[in-house]
Design a protein around this motif. Structure first.
Motif, short mmCIF file in Angstrom:
data_model
loop_
_atom_site.label_atom_id
_atom_site.label_comp_id
_atom_site.label_asym_id
_atom_site.label_seq_id
_atom_site.Cartn_x
_atom_site.Cartn_y
_atom_site.Cartn_z
N UNK A 12 35.80 94.53 39.56
CA UNK A 12 36.85 95.20 38.79
C UNK A 12 38.22 95.01 39.43
N UNK A 13 38.30 95.12 40.74
CA UNK A 13 39.57 94.92 41.44
C UNK A 13 40.10 93.51 41.21
N UNK A 14 39.20 92.52 41.23
CA UNK A 14 39.62 91.14 41.03
C UNK A 14 40.22 90.93 39.64
N UNK A 15 39.55 91.46 38.62
CA UNK A 15 40.06 91.31 37.25
C UNK A 15 41.34 92.13 37.05
N UNK A 16 41.41 93.30 37.66
CA UNK A 16 42.64 94.10 37.57
C UNK A 16 43.83 93.31 38.13
N UNK A 17 43.58 92.66 39.28
CA UNK A 17 44.65 91.89 39.92
C UNK A 17 45.04 90.68 39.07
N UNK A 18 44.04 90.03 38.45
CA UNK A 18 44.34 88.91 37.56
C UNK A 18 45.26 89.36 36.43
N UNK A 19 44.91 90.48 35.79
CA UNK A 19 45.72 90.99 34.68
C UNK A 19 47.12 91.38 35.16
N UNK A 75 39.26 85.18 29.20
CA UNK A 75 40.10 85.45 28.04
C UNK A 75 39.92 86.88 27.56
N UNK A 76 38.67 87.33 27.45
CA UNK A 76 38.41 88.68 26.92
C UNK A 76 38.85 89.75 27.90
N UNK A 77 38.57 89.57 29.19
CA UNK A 77 39.01 90.58 30.17
C UNK A 77 40.53 90.63 30.26
N UNK A 78 41.18 89.49 30.10
CA UNK A 78 42.65 89.50 30.10
C UNK A 78 43.17 90.30 28.91
N UNK A 79 42.58 90.08 27.74
CA UNK A 79 42.99 90.85 26.55
C UNK A 79 42.76 92.33 26.77
N UNK A 80 41.61 92.70 27.31
CA UNK A 80 41.31 94.11 27.56
C UNK A 80 42.25 94.70 28.60
#
Length: 423
Positions: free
Chosen positions: A391-398, A149-154
């Motif tokens: 970082x790449x994984x969360x970037x792709x999720x967003x 949730x927080x990484x998506x918001x960021x």
């Protein structure tokens, strides 16, 4: 056998374990000492004091978090352009120039977001579209729900969107990640509690800014557990009261002010979680590829389906979601058992499974230990290969979630145009 406590000695690298009687609960004769309410209260105060000292040490000297800065290469990646484009726009002087530090130029997060809104204008919320509410939910804890949730918001804010994060978990983990201590710094009026009790009609009273530009926060604290009593009590007093619609109605005004509203929920299908799901346009379920987590997810959807039938369809109404995403989280590629469960998840959830896996890495553990996420960590502070993978994984999720948000906005605009034409 005498009760024992294992504890670590050493400098953190060469640790040894020792076995000693637990002095707090075992007397000199080895008899277990009973713990009364006063002991529990003392323990609570002790741990709370430790948390305050730990946070101060982590966030000293101002006890406030700061968002990271970006260099030219990172800014170019964020905006989806070549680095030469950054140099060209710098020469025009119409965007923030950042500051020179040594041999490189750095931009604050607020300045980077100005660049993102300019160079990614086609991805921003169009006129006539409303903010999208995304609920992150799962039956179980420990599945990276709050982190997601927080990484998506960021991540969405970095891309130029204005985001509201609503923390509905009484444990207040998301609140803590924003540098706010739920027990010491959160009052009732900072939470959704007055909305659930009926004292307030909308959630705007509780919104507060955060250290991260363009992310506002509605905090959570243990007092939110009271919502599980107030909501059914209101339902009992007024049979026409729809307890599951309280949050949905309370977010009406904010949908005009924010591009995305991200909701972090308790790890249970509670009255509060039901409110969060019924308020959502989209749902994200973080799901580790383990047999127990997969089984729990099946129970979650089964119970939620039953509740929807009882609360909504029985009244001749319906509820639809623009998207439901299953996010594979805490994935260990070397774990052969997880590959089997991953296949179960793909077969069970089909195209709802996002085509990205969030790896279980030491980076995530490091970020959590510092009350942050992978986006809070400065590059170079941890192993570069591990950091890049996370970082790449969360970037792709967003990116994937943003694409769905854009599709919803496009549909909203098209439907509005059709209505205007008909009129």
């Amino acid at each position: 056998m005498q009760p024992i406590l294992r504890f670590f000695e050493g400098d953190g690298h060469n640790r040894t374990t020792s076995k000693l009687p637990r002095a707090d609960i075992v007397d000199i004769k080895g008899t277990i000492r009973r713990q009364n309410l006063e002991d529990i209260e003392h323990q609570a105060h002790k741990v709370a004091g430790m948390m305050e000292r730990i946070r101060f040490a982590m966030l000293a000297p101002t006890a406030a978090k700061t968002a990271p800065t970006l260099k030219a290469v990172q800014l170019a990646e964020l905006c989806g352009v070549d680095k030469s484009k950054i140099s060209y726009r710098l020469s025009r002087g119409d965007l923030p120039g950042g500051e020179i530090h040594g041999n490189s130029r750095e931009w604050t997060m607020a300045e980077s977001q100005v660049w993102a809104r300019e160079l990614r204008a086609s991805h921003l919320r169009p006129e006539g579209a409303a903010g999208i509410t995304i609920t992150v939910a799962n039956f179980k804890g420990g599945v990276a729900k709050t982190t997601s949730a927080v990484t998506l918001a960021q991540g969405l804010s970095m891309r130029g969107h204005k985001v509201l994060l609503v923390d509905l978990d009484p444990q207040g983990s998301a609140t803590t990640l924003f540098g706010v201590l739920p027990d010491a710094e959160v009052e009732t009026e900072h939470t959704a509690m007055p909305l659930f009790t009926g004292e307030k009609d909308d959630l705007e009273y509780a919104i507060r800014p955060t250290y991260w530009p363009n992310i506002d926060l509605v905090c959570a604290a243990p007092l939110l557990y009271g919502a599980e009593f107030h909501l059914p009590a209101r339902q009992a007093r007024d049979p026409g009261f729809e307890f599951w619609r309280v949050l949905d109605r309370g977010l009406d005004l904010t949908r005009e002010k924010y591009d995305a509203i991200v909701i972090d929920t308790p790890p249970s299908l509670s009255y509060v979680t039901i409110n969060a799901l019924m308020a959502a346009d989209g749902v994200i379920m973080p799901l580790p590829p383990s047999a127990l987590d997969f089984s729990s997810s099946a129970q979650f959807w089964d119970l939620f389906s039953d509740l929807c039938n009882q609360l909504v369809r029985s009244r001749g109404k319906d509820k639809s979601f623009e998207f439901i995403d299953v996010l594979l989280s805490r994935v260990e590629p070397s774990d052969t058992a997880s590959s089997v469960v991953r296949q179960w998840i793909l077969e069970g959830y089909g195209d709802k499974v996002l085509p990205i896996e969030i790896p279980k890495t030491s980076v995530a553990a490091t970020a959590s230990a510092e009350f942050g996420t992978v986006y809070d960590l400065p590059r170079g502070s941890v192993n570069s290969k591990t950091f890049s993978r996370a970082r790449v994984a969360y970037d792709r999720m967003c990116e994937l979630v943003e694409q769905q948000i854009e599709a919803v906005w496009a549909r909203q605009v098209a439907e509005r145009q059709i209505l205007e034409t008909a009129v």
